[in-house]
Write a protein that holds these residues in place. Structure first.
Motif, mmCIF file in Angstrom:
data_model
loop_
_atom_site.group_PDB
_atom_site.id
_atom_site.type_symbol
_atom_site.label_atom_id
_atom_site.label_comp_id
_atom_site.label_asym_id
_atom_site.label_seq_id
_atom_site.Cartn_x
_atom_site.Cartn_y
_atom_site.Cartn_z
ATOM 1 N N UNK A 66 92.027 93.720 137.065
ATOM 2 C CA UNK A 66 91.692 92.369 136.631
ATOM 3 C C UNK A 66 90.244 92.377 136.155
ATOM 4 N N UNK A 67 90.039 92.074 134.896
ATOM 5 C CA UNK A 67 88.703 92.127 134.297
ATOM 6 C C UNK A 67 88.011 90.781 134.412
ATOM 7 N N UNK A 68 86.692 90.824 134.610
ATOM 8 C CA UNK A 68 85.914 89.595 134.762
ATOM 9 C C UNK A 68 84.563 89.744 134.084
ATOM 10 N N UNK A 69 83.942 88.617 133.782
ATOM 11 C CA UNK A 69 82.585 88.617 133.241
ATOM 12 C C UNK A 69 81.581 88.826 134.377
ATOM 13 N N UNK A 70 80.443 89.437 134.052
ATOM 14 C CA UNK A 70 79.405 89.660 135.051
ATOM 15 C C UNK A 70 78.444 88.481 135.151
ATOM 16 N N UNK A 71 78.646 87.491 134.289
ATOM 17 C CA UNK A 71 77.859 86.261 134.336
ATOM 18 C C UNK A 71 78.812 85.073 134.245
ATOM 19 N N UNK A 72 78.347 83.918 134.650
ATOM 20 C CA UNK A 72 79.174 82.709 134.573
ATOM 21 C C UNK A 72 78.954 81.997 133.250
ATOM 22 N N UNK A 73 79.910 81.130 132.916
ATOM 23 C CA UNK A 73 79.777 80.379 131.679
ATOM 24 C C UNK A 73 81.106 79.812 131.235
ATOM 25 N N UNK B 239 87.430 76.819 129.207
ATOM 26 C CA UNK B 239 87.369 76.716 130.662
ATOM 27 C C UNK B 239 86.127 77.444 131.172
ATOM 28 N N UNK B 240 85.559 76.911 132.247
ATOM 29 C CA UNK B 240 84.356 77.495 132.833
ATOM 30 C C UNK B 240 84.739 78.434 133.973
ATOM 31 N N UNK B 241 84.147 79.624 133.961
ATOM 32 C CA UNK B 241 84.446 80.628 134.982
ATOM 33 C C UNK B 241 83.143 81.107 135.611
ATOM 34 N N UNK B 242 83.251 81.541 136.854
ATOM 35 C CA UNK B 242 82.100 82.097 137.544
ATOM 36 C C UNK B 242 82.047 83.604 137.379
ATOM 37 N N UNK B 243 80.904 84.179 137.659
ATOM 38 C CA UNK B 243 80.752 85.626 137.580
ATOM 39 C C UNK B 243 81.692 86.291 138.577
ATOM 40 N N UNK B 244 82.422 87.287 138.109
ATOM 41 C CA UNK B 244 83.334 88.016 138.976
ATOM 42 C C UNK B 244 84.731 87.432 139.078
ATOM 43 N N UNK B 245 84.982 86.270 138.487
ATOM 44 C CA UNK B 245 86.322 85.690 138.528
ATOM 45 C C UNK B 245 87.231 86.399 137.526
#
Length: 304
Positions: free
Chosen positions: A59-66, A167-173
């Motif tokens: 499962x891939x995620x961003x390292x920053x939120x946004x 949609x807004x996601x947090x880092x690591x989601x």
């Protein structure tokens, strides 16, 4: 583990009675069924149900939120390593970097001025430390802007995206689920009785109902040294690519495990022939030359 052979199949019972009638003695004996046991090595090898899995399932995620600005791939799409999968809205991170870059350029200019005009050692040290600090901050903000892009870590397929654009996601989601394209793997669970014999495993193959008559050779990857809550040990095997149709992750399969005899010669008997004597397993062994039986203690390895 104890070995045994020539085991009588069925409980052996002898009943005798005597009475005096006209000075003649009468005896009655109960007959039993006997059979010759055979070697386990001559039977069908061990078989375990399994499931096909991708070599890599992440499962891939961003390292920053946004806020997600763009999803670049559809579910089921085939992607290459390094391909852009999704982007966050970079506006805030770009503004942050521009402000830090201006500060960085200012400190660099002041540092050059100190060197040209000369200054006290204390002031020079402060300028050097200040430049190191702003350089690290500048690089960090450059990295954060780059982290607004999500790339494929390997060749494979997109299973599904877990969030949509805006949609807004947090880092690591987790944002995108992805599986690898390489040779798939098979996972099976071994009971403890077979786990302790793992050094005797010689070869493996898998069969699939959807591919009748086809045998897929397997290579052992690993066996977990710790049992799960059900007292089973997970074993991973890699499917050898030999030109056959490649099974897909999620498919059910039957794995056949071939074993060497080692220094142990195991025999198979009917479960009804195994008795309990003084808390231990035993069978009756028949000697055809003498027409007698004797009790023999055995160790039960497994149930077929």
């Amino acid at each position: 583990m104890k070995l045994f052979c020539c085991i009588i199949l069925g409980a052996f019972m002898v009943m005798s009675a005597s009475c005096s009638h006209n000075s003649k003695e009468t005896r009655r004996m109960q007959t039993v069924k006997i059979d010759t046991v055979f070697s386990v090595e001559g039977q069908t090898p061990l078989q375990f149900p399994g499931k096909v899995k991708a070599a890599q399932d992440v499962n891939l995620s961003f390292r920053v939120s946004g806020t997600i600005g763009k999803i670049c791939v559809e579910d089921g799409a085939r992607v290459r390593k390094g391909q852009l999968l999704a982007q966050l809205d970079p506006t805030d991170y770009r503004i942050q970097l521009e402000a830090t870059e201006a500060e960085y350029q200012q400190v660099k200019a002041e540092m050059a001025l100190y060197k040209d005009n000369g200054t006290t050692p204390n002031a020079n040290d402060k300028a050097v430390y200040g430049l190191k600090q702003i350089t690290a901050k500048y690089q960090h903000h450059k990295d954060q802007l780059e982290y607004t892009n999500l790339y494929a870590p390997f060749d494979g397929f997109v299973q599904k995206h877990l969030f949509d654009e805006h949609e807004t996601v947090g880092a690591g989601m987790p944002v995108i689920s992805m599986i690898s394209q390489g040779a798939p793997e098979v996972e099976i669970n071994l009971p403890a009785a077979e786990y302790i014999r793992r050094t005797q495993f010689t070869r493996y193959h898998a069969t699939f109902d959807i591919y009748p008559g086809k045998f897929y050779p397997l290579e052992c990857i690993s066996i977990t040294p710790k049992a799960n809550a059900n007292q089973l040990y997970s074993m991973r095997l890699r499917i050898v690519q030999d030109g056959k149709p490649s099974p897909s992750p999620g498919m059910n399969t039957m794995v056949t495990v071939f074993c060497s005899a080692g220094d142990m010669h195991s025999l198979s008997v009917s479960s009804g022939a195994v008795l309990q004597k003084n808390g231990k397993a035993a069978v009756f062994v028949y000697d055809p030359s003498k027409g007698t039986v004797r009790s023999c203690e055995v160790t039960v390895l497994r149930l077929l």
